[in-house]
Design a protein around this motif. Structure first.
Motif, PDB file in Angstrom:
ATOM      1  N   SER A   1       0.609  -1.127  -0.116  1.00 31.50           N
ATOM      2  CA  SER A   1      -0.111   0.204   0.058  1.00 31.50           C
ATOM      3  C   SER A   1       0.655   1.263   0.097  1.00 31.50           C
ATOM      4  O   SER A   1       0.450   2.074  -0.427  1.00 31.50           O
ATOM      5  N   ARG A   2       2.093   1.309   0.506  1.00 30.54           N
ATOM      6  CA  ARG A   2       2.842   2.564   0.728  1.00 30.54           C
ATOM      7  C   ARG A   2       3.613   2.624  -0.406  1.00 30.54           C
ATOM      8  O   ARG A   2       4.570   3.809  -0.673  1.00 30.54           O
TER       9      ARG A   2
ATOM     10  N   HIS B   1       8.154   0.291   1.698  1.00 28.01           N
ATOM     11  CA  HIS B   1       7.040  -0.522   0.972  1.00 28.01           C
ATOM     12  C   HIS B   1       7.460  -2.026   0.524  1.00 28.01           C
ATOM     13  O   HIS B   1       6.969  -2.366  -0.422  1.00 28.01           O
TER      14      HIS B   1
ATOM     15  N   GLU C   1      -0.971  -5.132   2.360  1.00 27.84           N
ATOM     16  CA  GLU C   1      -0.170  -4.559   3.702  1.00 27.84           C
ATOM     17  C   GLU C   1       0.616  -5.580   4.339  1.00 27.84           C
ATOM     18  O   GLU C   1       1.658  -4.967   4.862  1.00 27.84           O
TER      19      GLU C   1
END
Length: 297
Positions: free
Chosen positions: A87-88, A153, A130
């Protein structure tokens, strides 16, 4: 058994790999390499009787250009393919302009030669993760493991006997080379990396697959050596900075130490290692880490 594809980055064998998993839903790629190596990726698939159109899933360990630079180009060629990303990293993958601008400040007019174009990945083609998810690609069960330290990430992927560790598993170009950490800016976090190693040590797998480069036994010796080298590299940079050396002088000290160690393990290793992770980048990442630590109350 996953098939490795040597992407022959900048004409050098054995520096960047993509791994191919066969599933009943088609092929899955773990890391794509940069867009500059797309011809090698296509040729590698054809070498074992596959085609680019057979790819249905792309599993990205993280979004650095040497691991994910071709993801957008592939998503345009393969509109049915799913791109799995943490997600990052997803927002940067969807709109890579800031990522490319940041890289251009480092590489300047060498961007096209080294990396090629990083095209956006449509949000509709992304599967955003995640970490700690288990999902199926046809008959293949995959677990995504959140493994920061090298990048915020970063994911590793566990599929049966195989563990794909991206950069958090270090750079190891030959069996005889001791694994070493790539530590470029901006996300290096040594305690987080140590926790990721603790997690990966515990995974019940037989084989580690490293993007840089190759497949090795999942044993404690690999992780022990990586942690020792991480502590050594961090210490070299910290000691040089504490002695008042600037980053350029610190880089000279670090590079000399690294090259001597690598040359003792194989005379060709310093040159190959510099393509996988230039020493000056590792110094910049560690210097940034130590400066952040010094600024904390």
């Amino acid at each position: 058994m996953p098939q490795p594809i040597d992407l022959n980055f900048q004409g050098q064998a054995g520096t960047i790999a993509s791994y191919v998993l066969e599933t009943t839903e088609g092929l899955a790629l773990v890391d794509t390499g940069p867009a500059s190596t797309l011809p090698a990726l296509r040729a590698g698939l054809e070498a074992f009787g596959a085609r680019l159109r057979d790819v249905r899933h792309i599993l990205l360990t993280h979004i650095h250009l040497d691991h994910a630079g071709a993801a957008g180009s592939l998503s345009a060629l393969l509109p049915q393919a799913r791109v799995h990303v943490h997600s990052r990293g997803a927002a940067h993958l969807q709109a890579p302009e800031r990522l490319m601008a940041s890289a251009a400040q480092i590489y300047g007019d060498q961007m096209e030669r080294l990396w090629g174009e990083m095209r956006p990945v449509p949000a509709a083609q992304m599967t955003v993760l995640e970490g700690d998810e288990t999902f199926r690609l046809g008959d293949t069960e995959v677990t995504a493991l959140y493994t920061p330290g090298h990048a915020v990430h970063h994911l590793a992927y566990h599929a049966g006997p195989d563990l794909f560790v991206g950069d958090v598993g270090g750079i190891r170009l030959t069996t005889g080379q001791s694994p070493r950490p790539p530590t470029p800016p901006p996300d290096i976090d040594l305690p987080a990396w140590a926790e990721s190693i603790r997690l990966l040590r515990s995974v019940r797998a037989e084989t580690l697959h490293l993007t840089h480069f190759g497949s090795y036994a999942q044993d404690q010796g690999h992780w022990d050596a990586l942690e020792l080298n991480m502590a050594h590299d961090a210490g070299v940079v910290m000691d040089a900075l504490d002695a008042g050396l600037d980053v350029q002088a610190t880089t000279e000290v670090f590079t000399g130490s690294l090259h001597r160690a690598l040359a003792a393990e194989g005379p060709e290793l310093p040159e190959r290692f510099a393509l996988a992770c230039p020493p000056w980048m590792s110094v910049q990442g560690l210097a940034r880490y130590w400066k952040r630590q010094a600024a904390r109350p």
